[in-house]
Design a protein around this motif. Structure first.
Motif, PDB file in Angstrom:
ATOM      1  N   UNK A   3      20.264  -2.408   0.700  1.00  0.00           N
ATOM      2  CA  UNK A   3      21.123  -1.151   0.927  1.00  0.00           C
ATOM      3  C   UNK A   3      22.039  -1.323   2.059  1.00  0.00           C
ATOM      4  N   UNK A   4      23.235  -1.059   1.891  1.00  0.00           N
ATOM      5  CA  UNK A   4      24.334  -1.295   2.764  1.00  0.00           C
ATOM      6  C   UNK A   4      24.605   0.109   3.310  1.00  0.00           C
ATOM      7  N   UNK A   5      24.302   0.296   4.570  1.00  0.00           N
ATOM      8  CA  UNK A   5      24.461   1.617   4.971  1.00  0.00           C
ATOM      9  C   UNK A   5      25.073   1.636   6.472  1.00  0.00           C
ATOM     10  N   UNK A   6      26.488   1.507   6.434  1.00  0.00           N
ATOM     11  CA  UNK A   6      27.521   1.230   7.605  1.00  0.00           C
ATOM     12  C   UNK A   6      28.102   2.506   7.830  1.00  0.00           C
ATOM     13  N   UNK A   7      27.672   3.129   9.001  1.00  0.00           N
ATOM     14  CA  UNK A   7      28.392   4.327   9.105  1.00  0.00           C
ATOM     15  C   UNK A   7      27.738   4.882  10.578  1.00  0.00           C
ATOM     16  N   UNK A   8      27.802   6.197  10.825  1.00  0.00           N
ATOM     17  CA  UNK A   8      27.242   6.638  12.164  1.00  0.00           C
ATOM     18  C   UNK A   8      25.793   7.004  12.149  1.00  0.00           C
ATOM     19  N   UNK A   9      25.584   7.485  13.268  1.00  0.00           N
ATOM     20  CA  UNK A   9      23.923   7.573  13.372  1.00  0.00           C
ATOM     21  C   UNK A   9      23.545   8.890  12.422  1.00  0.00           C
ATOM     22  N   UNK A  10      24.397   9.957  12.330  1.00  0.00           N
ATOM     23  CA  UNK A  10      24.003  11.141  11.537  1.00  0.00           C
ATOM     24  C   UNK A  10      23.774  10.921  10.247  1.00  0.00           C
ATOM     25  N   UNK A  11      24.731   9.944   9.593  1.00  0.00           N
ATOM     26  CA  UNK A  11      24.639   9.427   8.405  1.00  0.00           C
ATOM     27  C   UNK A  11      23.451   8.507   7.777  1.00  0.00           C
ATOM     28  N   UNK A  12      22.976   8.056   8.922  1.00  0.00           N
ATOM     29  CA  UNK A  12      21.638   7.108   8.578  1.00  0.00           C
ATOM     30  C   UNK A  12      20.707   8.134   8.438  1.00  0.00           C
ATOM     31  N   UNK A  13      20.533   8.954   9.437  1.00  0.00           N
ATOM     32  CA  UNK A  13      19.452   9.917   9.261  1.00  0.00           C
ATOM     33  C   UNK A  13      19.429  10.593   7.814  1.00  0.00           C
ATOM     34  N   UNK A  14      20.810  10.852   7.550  1.00  0.00           N
ATOM     35  CA  UNK A  14      20.694  11.631   5.974  1.00  0.00           C
ATOM     36  C   UNK A  14      20.702  10.930   4.942  1.00  0.00           C
ATOM     37  N   UNK A  15      20.414   9.522   5.007  1.00  0.00           N
ATOM     38  CA  UNK A  15      20.144   8.613   3.758  1.00  0.00           C
ATOM     39  C   UNK A  15      18.480   8.230   3.782  1.00  0.00           C
ATOM     40  N   UNK A  16      17.808   8.680   4.875  1.00  0.00           N
ATOM     41  CA  UNK A  16      16.218   8.232   4.790  1.00  0.00           C
ATOM     42  C   UNK A  16      15.705   8.665   3.552  1.00  0.00           C
ATOM     43  N   UNK A  17      16.008   9.713   2.798  1.00  0.00           N
ATOM     44  CA  UNK A  17      15.307  10.122   1.496  1.00  0.00           C
ATOM     45  C   UNK A  17      15.449   8.831   0.692  1.00  0.00           C
ATOM     46  N   UNK A  18      16.575   8.161   0.493  1.00  0.00           N
ATOM     47  CA  UNK A  18      16.824   7.288  -0.444  1.00  0.00           C
ATOM     48  C   UNK A  18      15.993   6.127  -0.425  1.00  0.00           C
ATOM     49  N   UNK A  19      15.743   5.922   0.873  1.00  0.00           N
ATOM     50  CA  UNK A  19      14.762   4.423   1.235  1.00  0.00           C
ATOM     51  C   UNK A  19      13.388   5.020   0.652  1.00  0.00           C
ATOM     52  N   UNK A  20      12.958   5.991   0.650  1.00  0.00           N
ATOM     53  CA  UNK A  20      11.630   6.141   0.173  1.00  0.00           C
ATOM     54  C   UNK A  20      11.687   6.283  -1.294  1.00  0.00           C
ATOM     55  N   UNK A  21      12.494   6.911  -1.881  1.00  0.00           N
ATOM     56  CA  UNK A  21      12.610   6.752  -3.300  1.00  0.00           C
ATOM     57  C   UNK A  21      12.826   5.331  -3.804  1.00  0.00           C
ATOM     58  N   UNK A  22      13.384   4.696  -3.239  1.00  0.00           N
ATOM     59  CA  UNK A  22      13.604   3.392  -3.885  1.00  0.00           C
ATOM     60  C   UNK A  22      12.469   2.641  -3.686  1.00  0.00           C
ATOM     61  N   UNK A  23      11.803   2.670  -2.470  1.00  0.00           N
ATOM     62  CA  UNK A  23      10.431   2.056  -2.447  1.00  0.00           C
ATOM     63  C   UNK A  23       9.527   2.493  -3.245  1.00  0.00           C
ATOM     64  N   UNK A  24       9.319   3.701  -3.411  1.00  0.00           N
ATOM     65  CA  UNK A  24       8.217   4.344  -4.201  1.00  0.00           C
ATOM     66  C   UNK A  24       8.636   4.363  -5.833  1.00  0.00           C
ATOM     67  N   UNK A  25       9.819   4.663  -6.125  1.00  0.00           N
ATOM     68  CA  UNK A  25      10.117   5.206  -7.500  1.00  0.00           C
ATOM     69  C   UNK A  25      10.855   3.848  -8.274  1.00  0.00           C
ATOM     70  N   UNK A  26      11.615   2.891  -7.476  1.00  0.00           N
ATOM     71  CA  UNK A  26      12.428   1.992  -8.236  1.00  0.00           C
ATOM     72  C   UNK A  26      11.769   0.506  -8.368  1.00  0.00           C
TER      73      UNK A  26
END
Length: 368
Positions: A22-45
């Motif tokens: 997962x390439x996530x190159x942006x600011x602090x707030x954006x990093x926080x807001x993509x954390x749901x993706x990580x759980x979904x990718x690990x658990x569902x993908x």
């Protein structure tokens, strides 16, 4: 937060034992807001191995995240200062390191030129990113995704990128920030050393980008009101760039707050936020961190443009704005107009929103 039928689109593309970057190159707030993706990718993908690439201090958002197997940290600011030959060697070393991991799937969350190139060069067969073919880089993805931005939160937008990999997505998609016991112990020790012994702690974030900052004197008025009305411990938070505005708030207050601006790392700030009861903030990355922690209540002060795409994502938060959904937009933001909406928020507006939250804290302490 319920995000309804917007999460039901897309077809599932099965593949077992994925190695995902997962390439996530942006600011602090954006990093926080993509954390749901990580759980979904690990658990569902079926992500057997999940790596994330982030930039500089923003990568600390992902520290201790149980879904991440490896965290790649780049430093764009440092790289820009290198001689071109040193920068080229560093780039080649990074690409080599990525290819060594043998990723089969790359997801470029924000689809910038650098991350698009890395998604292509890392060797992954399946490459997902926003369809930016008109910008000359969409061809680097073999699964370009058209994302509808208007009227949708950034969390909803980015979930569109992973939808083909994760089957159905729950209606309740939560942000996730993890703190360790040692970090929380250190935060409590810091508060004790500062003499913070009052029953209620309130954190103020008066900093941020120039056109996103509610006036310092109004933060000062709210701080004094909190101390006088609730005997609250008022704390000023911010990074090195926020030191001057926090100093102005402190100087304008009749009482003396605890000023921690520029004195904490991001991880230390996260742990301290987990120990406060209420956060009042401009639109900042740490505001989104406070929302993700769920423990402090958050009152976030907004203009108009970001009130849909970057609204606080969580039940513990209140967005205070004089704008309407019709005033929210993301293309070519008129920052002067947006600042006028922010200036329309008065001290009384903030106190009226904060009062029931502080009284609820008093009631909970009484019944504890």
């Amino acid at each position: 937060m319920n995000i309804g039928n917007s999460l039901k689109r897309g077809s599932f593309i099965p593949r077992d034992h994925r190695r995902i970057l997962v390439l996530a190159i942006r600011g602090i707030g954006d990093m926080v807001l993509i954390t749901p993706l990580l759980r979904l990718l690990k658990q569902r993908a079926c992500a057997e191995y999940l790596a994330v690439m982030a930039d500089g201090v923003t990568a600390e958002v992902f520290d201790h995240n149980p879904h991440i197997d490896r965290l790649f940290v780049i430093d764009r600011s440092r790289s820009r200062q290198l001689p071109w030959i040193s920068g080229l060697r560093e780039w080649a070393s990074l690409v080599s390191d990525l290819r060594h991991e043998q990723f089969d799937t790359a997801i470029d969350v924000f689809s910038g030129p650098r991350s698009a190139s890395l998604a292509f060069l890392c060797g992954a067969d399946d490459r997902y990113g926003e369809d930016f073919r008109t910008s000359g880089r969409g061809f680097l993805y073999n699964y370009p995704t058209t994302i509808v931005r208007d009227g949708r939160h950034i969390v909803e937008q980015k979930l569109d990128l992973v939808r083909p990999l994760v089957r159905d997505i729950d209606d309740d998609v939560e942000l996730e920030i993890v703190t360790t016991t040692s970090e929380r112990d250190h935060a409590n020790a810091t508060l004790s050393q500062l003499g913070s012994a009052k029953p209620r702690r309130v954190g103020l974030f008066p900093g941020g980008k120039d056109n996103f900052m509610w006036p310092a004197e109004r933060f000062a008025s709210v701080g004094d009101w909190l101390i006088k009305t609730y005997n609250a411990e008022v704390m000023l938070f911010g990074g090195p760039r926020d030191i001057s505005v926090c100093k102005r708030v402190s100087e304008k207050m009749a009482s003396t707050p605890i000023d921690l601006s520029g004195k904490t790392t991001l991880r230390e700030l996260i742990a301290l936020l987990a120990e406060v009861d209420l956060v009042i903030s401009n639109v900042t990355g740490p505001m989104h961190i406070a929302v993700a922690l769920k423990k402090p209540k958050v009152v976030a002060l907004y203009g108009a443009a970001d009130t849909v795409q970057y609204a606080p994502w969580g039940a513990s938060s209140i967005m205070l704005t004089k704008g309407s959904p019709g005033d929210a937009y993301w293309r070519k933001v008129d920052y002067h107009r947006d600042f006028e909406f922010l200036l329309n928020i008065t001290v009384d507006d903030v106190c009226d929103r904060v009062q029931p939250l502080m009284e609820a804290l008093t009631v909970s302490e009484t019944h504890a």
